[in-house]
Design an enzyme around this catalytic site. Sequence first.
Site: not given
Length: 500
Positions: A273, A252, A404, A198, A307, A256, A254
């Site tokens: 990751e 992100s 971030e 996806k 990242c 993740g 969040e």
Amino acid sequence: MDAHTSALLNENTRRFVAKPKRLLIGGAWVEASEGGTLDVFDPATGQAFAKVPAGGKADIDRAVAAARQAFDGGDWAVMRPVDRERLLMKLADLVEANAQELAELEALDNGKPVTVARFADVALVVDSLRYMAGWATKLGGETMQPSVPIIREREFWGFTRREPVGVVGAIIPWNFPLLMAAWKMGPALASGCTMVLKPAEETPLSALRLAELVQEAGYPAGVFNVVTGLGHVAGAALSSHPHIDKLAFTGSTEIGKLVGKAALDNMTRISLELGGKSPMIVLDDADVDAVAAGAAHGIFFNSGQVCTAGSRLFVHKKKFDQVVEGLSNIAAGMKVGAGLDPDTQLGPLVSAVQQERVMGYIRSGFDEGARAAVGGEAGAGGGYFVKPTVLVDARDDMRVVREEIFGPVVVAMPYDDLDEVARRANDTPYGLAASIWSNDLTRVHRLIPRIKAGTVWVNCHTVLDNSMPFGGFKQSGIGREMGRAVFDQYTELKSVLMAL
Ligand code: NAP
Ligand code: MG
């Protein structure tokens, strides 16, 4: 698409962009079950130029079923490792043969400079697929000499097998669309898994072109499936699907956490990751010009949408002013423009949302008392531009230091001694990467073990190699990609104990 943009594309790219897009499920190109589409925007102009299917839960169900069937039986299940290696090599050759088209698609879709897309993104994809192809024939177990002390009258021997984990669901972000797809598919296909990918809603095109190349390479139907669609719809259906065996996610922290929890309900294996707030630590012996150039790459590469971006720059107070001046001069001289313009050094951000997010952070920095040594504003025109920005006069508790930003914004801060900088560098929920800039071996080696991060670079930043495991400490993730280590995530280890 406007005539100017269209004229910059090669004919194959133009043809691919113009044709209707479909999902690849079970070896067939199909429409989304509910028929909806998503617009794809050019970040350099803000204009929609293509549509992709808005895949939903029913499409994920179909794709997972196809991947399941391909895993459980048929040609793929009995394919020998050497043949999986050859297929992956063939795919790498096809990516290489179509490098310019893929690079243009990345530039158009993500906004990044086309030369960067060609010589970083696409080149790294080719390398990564070839590296992982080689592992197909090298994954194996061990033999053991079990003692079984409580059954002395029998003899035993034991061995382990590494078996593919099964059906992999891969959810990827928009910052390196093709490369993130390759990082998942290389180990998945090398180890004998099947997968459903996806891509991010902002950047779905290169995944669909890659899917065409997978077909051309001759993969059996259902081994590789692509469902474009929204994260909270298609992504959520994939991460909570009871029939996937492993979820590989990049994005992100969040989201993740969200997908990790959904996966755990089915005991689906996960690798995550996630985000970062990586420090670049400059010791007092460092060469100012080398640091300025290295730090510029560390933060401005891919417009800071990396990242591992070096978004906190700690410089010993003796060299602080010089480093800030050198970095600011480089930032001021960077050519900001459309990704397809061959002179562009810094492309737009991926979306209007991301531009607004980054500008919001810059404003919050100003509100809290920081100052821009350079940049600090959006670029001109209809695209999602943000000028390369160096913030100073910051405190450790400011949002721009803690969160971030994912844009071309670095916060430069002076420090006094190594204990202090080690503590401040680690004072973050993240732990993805860090860099140390110095030629004083003793101090560098003393610092390396103190930094809580998955990667520590010395005298460079965001330099990746397939042989080096990559992943995060703390809230930057779970598991490692690349290197031999990635196969821990894509295989199950089976212990076999035999009584003779
Ligand atoms: P994100 O929301 O974490 O997106 C990553 C992927 O997850 C996308 O494919 C996304 O689909 C999908 N997704 C979103 N919601 C989901 C859900 N509920 N269930 C399953 N999948 C879901 O990241 P973003 O919105 O693109 O970017 C937001 C921030 O994340 C950035 O500003 C940056 O700070 C961080 N980020 C980090 C990385 C990294 O490499 N560590 C990469 C990208 C972004 P959609 O595309 O449809 O949302
Ligand atoms: Mg999102």
